[in-house]
Structure formats: C-alpha cells, structure tokens
Design an enzyme around this catalytic site. Structure first.
Site, mmCIF file in Angstrom:
data_model
loop_
_atom_site.group_PDB
_atom_site.id
_atom_site.type_symbol
_atom_site.label_atom_id
_atom_site.label_comp_id
_atom_site.label_asym_id
_atom_site.label_seq_id
_atom_site.Cartn_x
_atom_site.Cartn_y
_atom_site.Cartn_z
ATOM 1 C CE LYS A 126 -14.961 -4.065 6.021
ATOM 2 N NZ LYS A 126 -13.936 -3.932 4.952
ATOM 3 C CB SER A 170 -16.827 -4.592 -3.681
ATOM 4 O OG SER A 170 -17.289 -3.326 -4.144
ATOM 5 C CG ASN A 199 -15.085 0.208 2.373
ATOM 6 O OD1 ASN A 199 -14.140 0.480 1.630
ATOM 7 N ND2 ASN A 199 -15.162 -0.914 3.049
ATOM 8 C CE1 TYR A 236 -4.285 1.263 0.025
ATOM 9 C CE2 TYR A 236 -3.459 2.787 1.672
ATOM 10 C CZ TYR A 236 -4.438 2.405 0.781
ATOM 11 O OH TYR A 236 -5.560 3.184 0.630
ATOM 12 N N GLY A 250 -10.100 1.166 -7.917
ATOM 13 C CA GLY A 250 -9.570 -0.140 -7.553
ATOM 14 C C GLY A 250 -9.086 -0.872 -8.789
ATOM 15 N NE ARG A 252 -15.274 -11.540 -10.575
ATOM 16 C CZ ARG A 252 -14.088 -12.010 -10.201
ATOM 17 N NH1 ARG A 252 -13.183 -12.301 -11.112
ATOM 18 N NH2 ARG A 252 -13.807 -12.176 -8.922
ATOM 19 C CG MET A 306 -11.214 -5.696 -7.130
ATOM 20 S SD MET A 306 -12.952 -6.142 -6.870
ATOM 21 C CE MET A 306 -13.343 -5.111 -5.451
#
Length: 340
Positions: free
Chosen positions: A324, A155, A128, A54, A242, A177, A244
């Site tokens: 979470k 997500s 988020n 990161y 993002g 997906r 992914m």
C-alpha cells in the site's frame, strides 16, 4: 491553529485535483479531541472519490481520505475514554489526508489502538480488513474446514480474506489472473490458488474433493463472477463487493431454480452506518488481536508526506505494487524510507 491538508476543489484526474493547503482547526470543545495524523492510506476508493465516481463525496472544497490512525494531542474537559498520547483510529470518512483534526465527539468516534499494533497497520484496519472480516462472518455460518471461494485473490481484500480465513481454520479457493501469483498466495496461506479461466471448474472440484463451497466473494463481475457462482453448493451465498471488470453480473435462471443461491452485495460504508457502536468496537478488537498475533498484515510499499500528494496518488494508481501507499508523519516516513 493551522495545519496542512490535501484539499480538492473539483473532481477529476487524481494527480490534477489534489492540492496541499493550510486549514484552520476549530477550537477544542469539552467533548472533543485534537488528533495528529500519523498514517493514512490511499485506497482505490479514495482515488474514485477524487475522480467523482464514488457514492460518498466530500463537499467541495473538501479533504479526502477515508481512514487513518493518529495520536491524541489534546482533549476537552469531558473526554473520559482516551488520554493524551493514545493511538486511535480516525472516524470513518473524516477526511484523513491532513496533518491534524479536531474530532467533535471523541469518546464515541475514536476507537483505541493497542500499543502492540504498528500504527501503519492500524491506519489500514477500517476499510479492507473490516470488509474481509464482515464478509466472512455475516453471510454464512462457516465451521472449521469449510470452503470459501474468491476472485481477485491477490487484491488487498483478497489477501486479507486468506489471512483471516487461515486464522479461523476456514479454507480458501483463490482465483487469480496471473500464474506468477500462485506460489505467492499459497505461501500466504491460500489452500488452493487457481487461474481464473474457463478450465477452472474441474480444478475447483479437485481442490475441494467434493466438499461444499458455502460462500463466494466477488470483486470482479462478468464471467469471473459466474465461475464463482457455478462453484457454489446449493443454498450457497454469492457476495459482490467490487466490479473490477466493469462487467455486470449475469445470473442464469438455473442457478436460482436448481441451486437456490443467495445473491448479496456488501459495502463497508453502509455497514458502518447501520452497525451499533458495540459491534464496531468488537470488530476492531478482533482485528487488532489478529494483528498483534501476527496473523493479519498488510504490506506497505512507500509512505509519503502530505507535501508530495501528486507523486503519492500517481504511485497509488500503479498496478502490481508490492504494498500500500500511505501518507504519514515524519516518524512513520522514516520507518519506510527507501534509504533506511
């Protein structure tokens, strides 16, 4: 005063580098406050920090944990805006995976949390939900009924985009997906939930009825990002936050020439660096108001004590969880105990 904390001395596999150690808190100054941690989540970015991948990394040895909420236990003589017993959000990137912390400038660094907001929800507001709200607000002028398209809609950020958009009467097209996610995200409030594949173009056109799509939110990259771009109306904005798929963006010349799309990036840490304190406070007030009204909620699967750091980070790294993973104080753990 000594407190427990999760400390890393090197970067590597998360379960191999986390250690629970005792740290001494600095003395309380006139402008500071001591805050006991109540809840702090394990975000994907936190796992990336542990791996050394990161952009922001703690100096080693250091305490990870980019966000959380706690209760004020002691304040200095000059602190005016908060009181002992108040629930507050911990400062950005404080290193929240600890039992308690002394915050140097308490009045500036500790946003208040209304009592009606559950503390575990407050602990997850800074990353988020803030990312979802800022992207919806800062890149396009959306009116009631306007469309936003996003990939990775299942997500944490994607689900929050759906909830915030619904609260403001913005409509969402959500690409996923796995077919089993379609009914779930529709129940959450997604206006259209479609499989992210090469056949989705006509389905998007049918879902919008030809209405313009002004904003695309990309968390994947590669072919999926291109499908979002193709769905945008001329002059639309494509925001990447993002990657992914770990595949780069490919921008066809025609999308620039004939559709004049705007290509932007977003990183919430950078936003916090540049935002005025008033803007940060206003954002948290809005997020707390949505949470109080039941319009914004992040599910929690499990809360662990700091002492179970290895088990917790392993759990957080699992895919297809129902919520979470957090570290929490005993009273928060009791609320989410699998035996309660």
């Amino acid at each position: 005063m000594n407190v427990s904390a999760i400390v890393i001395h090197e970067f590597g596999a998360p379960a191999e580098v986390v250690r629970v150690e005792s740290l001494e808190l600095p003395p309380l100054a006139a402008a500071s406050a001591r805050v006991r941690m109540l809840a702090t989540p394990i975000n994907p970015a936190d796992l990336n920090v542990l791996e050394g991948k990161y952009p922001i990394r703690p100096a080693l040895p250091g305490v990870p944990g980019v966000e959380g909420a706690g209760v004020v236990e002691e304040i200095g003589a000059d602190v005016k805006k908060i009181r002992v017993g108040d629930h507050v959000l911990l400062p950005h990137a404080l290193g929240a995976w600890r039992e308690a912390a002394v915050v140097a400038d308490a009045d500036e660094a500790l946003p208040m949390v209304p009592s009606e907001v559950p503390v575990e929800q407050a602990a997850m507001l800074r990353i988020n939900p803030a990312t979802a709200l800022r992207m919806l607000r800062d890149f396009a002028h959306l009116g009631a009924g306007d469309f936003v398209i996003q990939n990775a809609a299942n997500s944490a950020v994607g689900r929050l985009v759906i909830q915030i958009a619904k609260a403001h009467q913005w409509r969402t097209i959500n690409l996923v997906r796995r077919p089993e996610l379609i009914d779930e995200l529709r129940a959450l409030g997604g206006d259209a939930v479609l499989l992210d594949n090469d056949e989705v173009k006509d389905q998007i056109a049918a879902a919008t009825g030809g209405a313009p799509v002004r904003l695309a939110l990309n968390a994947v990259g590669g072919d999926s990002a291109l499908r979002l771009a193709n769905a945008l109306s001329p002059g639309g904005t494509h925001v990447t936050f993002g990657a992914m798929s770990r595949q780069p963006l490919r921008i066809p010349n025609g999308l620039l020439i004939f559709k004049d799309l705007r290509w932007r990036g977003f990183w919430i840490s950078q936003w916090y660096r540049e935002a005025a304190p008033e803007a940060v406070s206003a954002m948290f007030e809005e997020l707390c108001a949505l949470t109080k009204r039941g319009l914004l909620h992040t599910p929690v699967e499990r809360v662990y004590p700091l002492s179970e750091a290895v088990t917790a980070v392993k759990h957080a790294a699992q895919s297809q969880r129902a919520g979470k993973i957090l570290f929490g104080a005993p009273e928060i753990i009791a609320q989410f105990s699998p035996h309660s």
